[in-house]
Motif scaffolding. Structure first.
Motif, mmCIF file in Angstrom:
data_model
loop_
_atom_site.group_PDB
_atom_site.id
_atom_site.type_symbol
_atom_site.label_atom_id
_atom_site.label_comp_id
_atom_site.label_asym_id
_atom_site.label_seq_id
_atom_site.Cartn_x
_atom_site.Cartn_y
_atom_site.Cartn_z
ATOM 1 N N GLY A 2 0.820 -1.205 0.000
ATOM 2 C CA GLY A 2 0.000 0.000 0.000
ATOM 3 C C GLY A 2 0.850 1.250 0.000
ATOM 4 O O GLY A 2 2.073 1.193 0.152
ATOM 5 N N LYS A 7 1.643 -5.148 4.198
ATOM 6 C CA LYS A 7 1.179 -6.268 5.008
ATOM 7 C C LYS A 7 1.652 -7.535 4.326
ATOM 8 O O LYS A 7 1.490 -7.695 3.115
ATOM 9 C CB LYS A 7 -0.338 -6.263 5.114
ATOM 10 N N ARG A 22 4.059 -6.687 9.394
ATOM 11 C CA ARG A 22 3.751 -5.400 8.763
ATOM 12 C C ARG A 22 4.942 -4.471 8.909
ATOM 13 O O ARG A 22 5.725 -4.585 9.844
ATOM 14 C CB ARG A 22 2.509 -4.754 9.398
ATOM 15 N N GLY A 110 -7.347 -8.793 -3.238
ATOM 16 C CA GLY A 110 -8.198 -8.821 -2.053
ATOM 17 C C GLY A 110 -9.536 -9.475 -2.339
ATOM 18 O O GLY A 110 -10.079 -10.223 -1.509
ATOM 19 N N PRO A 130 -14.111 -2.312 -2.298
ATOM 20 C CA PRO A 130 -13.603 -1.605 -1.124
ATOM 21 C C PRO A 130 -13.798 -0.101 -1.309
ATOM 22 O O PRO A 130 -13.416 0.473 -2.333
ATOM 23 C CB PRO A 130 -12.118 -1.985 -1.108
ATOM 24 N N GLY A 132 -12.550 3.059 -0.149
ATOM 25 C CA GLY A 132 -11.447 3.678 0.556
ATOM 26 C C GLY A 132 -11.117 5.038 -0.001
ATOM 27 O O GLY A 132 -12.009 5.878 -0.207
ATOM 28 N N GLY A 245 -13.506 -1.842 2.841
ATOM 29 C CA GLY A 245 -12.857 -0.544 2.921
ATOM 30 C C GLY A 245 -13.312 0.266 4.119
ATOM 31 O O GLY A 245 -14.160 -0.152 4.918
ATOM 32 N N GLU A 249 -16.652 0.179 7.534
ATOM 33 C CA GLU A 249 -16.446 0.043 8.974
ATOM 34 C C GLU A 249 -17.577 0.691 9.778
ATOM 35 O O GLU A 249 -17.698 0.453 10.974
ATOM 36 C CB GLU A 249 -15.104 0.646 9.370
ATOM 37 N N GLY A 280 -11.149 -7.877 6.352
ATOM 38 C CA GLY A 280 -10.525 -6.619 6.746
ATOM 39 C C GLY A 280 -9.285 -6.323 5.931
ATOM 40 O O GLY A 280 -9.200 -6.649 4.738
ATOM 41 N N ASP A 281 -8.280 -5.732 6.583
ATOM 42 C CA ASP A 281 -7.095 -5.314 5.836
ATOM 43 C C ASP A 281 -6.091 -6.448 5.624
ATOM 44 O O ASP A 281 -5.001 -6.225 5.115
ATOM 45 C CB ASP A 281 -6.422 -4.109 6.492
ATOM 46 N N THR A 282 -6.468 -7.678 6.005
ATOM 47 C CA THR A 282 -5.605 -8.821 5.682
ATOM 48 C C THR A 282 -5.954 -9.434 4.329
ATOM 49 O O THR A 282 -5.252 -10.339 3.862
ATOM 50 C CB THR A 282 -5.702 -9.924 6.751
#
Length: 302
Positions: A2, A7, A22, A110, A130, A132, A245, A249, A280-282
């Motif tokens: 990113g 990650k 990370r 993703g 997502p 974002g 994204g 949340e 999520g962000d994984t």
């Protein structure tokens, strides 16, 4: 990979997360330094597997933002990293003693993870979005992500939902991501609230407390998103829409009005399930692991 952080994970054949790490991207040192940090990071994970799991990784996958030539393993263009035509597959394979390397677009990667082991694992056809800084999408068909003829499939953020509207960096006006991304909501709420530091999360909280200014900003974004999703539903007929994204949340503060807005717009189309992303962000690093396993599987069958 990113713009602000990396990650990484060691991933089992079934998608299990065996080890996660990370680190910051540190773009200030320049694009060459960012590439070097990726290579060093990958080498560390390779060594960790050897020391703690009894064997090094058999293959590697990397997901990067921007324009990606998956077939030739080149990161063609990534504005937030300052990259142009980086031969990432070749560099990474050399760093990892010749193991095969898969390269993918961050959102499509993703989406691969969400489709196989996340919120879309029971769906034969899904669309992953997502919300974002911008909005992109991944089209999933039977566990595979459709990249399109030129690698641009799924770019729903650049569907025009407000003709003649706000200028977009892509050159069009009125694109979906200029109205319904987390960054678009942040800008709109900062202006409406008079607080230049306010963001989309603050807007969601204000919606929950009943602030009429926030409700207006939020509903405008939801309506724009619903307009874009109806176009996607009409063209793709997905069984499931997976929304992730930063904006997702907000939970049901987003999903309740979004489901209602999409339902209002459906005529002959079949209404898909609209669900939050599960990983999520994984998702990106898990998807990169799945890309690597797919690469090994292809090599074996070949």
């Amino acid at each position: 990979m990113g713009g602000t952080g990396m990650k990484a994970a060691l991933v089992g054949a079934d998608g299990a997360l065996l080890h996660e790490a990370r680190r910051a991207t540190d773009r200030k040192r320049g694009p060459e330094a960012v590439v070097r940090s990726i290579l060093d990071f990958a080498a560390e994970l390779h060594a960790y597997g050897e020391e703690h799991l009894g064997r090094p990784a058999s293959a590697a996958g990397v997901a990067v933002p921007g324009i990606v030539d998956d077939e030739n393993g080149i990161a063609v263009y990534a504005a937030n990293l300052g990259w142009r035509d980086v031969p990432l597959r070749k560099l990474l394979s050399a760093e990892l003693r010749g193991v095969p390397v898969a390269l993918g677009h961050d959102v499509r990667t993703g989406g691969l993870a969400e489709g196989r082991i996340g919120a879309g694992r029971d769906a034969d056809r899904f669309l992953f979005l997502p919300l974002g800084t911008g909005i992109a999408g991944a089209i999933g068909i039977n566990g595979v992500i459709e990249a399109g003829a030129h690698g641009y499939a799924g770019e729903i953020g650049h569907v025009v939902v407000r003709p003649g509207g706000v200028d977009c960096g892509c050159g069009q006006r009125g694109c979906l991501e200029r109205y319904a991304s987390a960054s678009a909501v942040s800008l709109a709420w900062a202006a409406a609230s008079g607080d230049p530091e306010a963001d989309a999360a603050d807007c969601a909280k204000a919606v929950e407390s009943g602030d009429p200014r926030a409700v207006t900003v939020w509903q405008d974004a939801v309506d724009a998103l619903a307009d874009g999703l109806i176009t996607a539903i009409t063209l793709l007929d997905p069984r499931t829409l997976i929304i992730g994204g930063g904006l997702a949340e907000a939970g049901e503060t987003l999903f309740l009005p979004l489901r209602a807005a999409v339902t209002e717009r459906v005529t002959f189309q079949k209404l898909p399930l609209i669900v939050p992303a599960a990983l999520g962000d994984t998702a990106g690093c898990l998807g990169a692991g799945l890309l690597a396993w797919d690469l090994l599987s292809t090599e074996v069958t070949a």
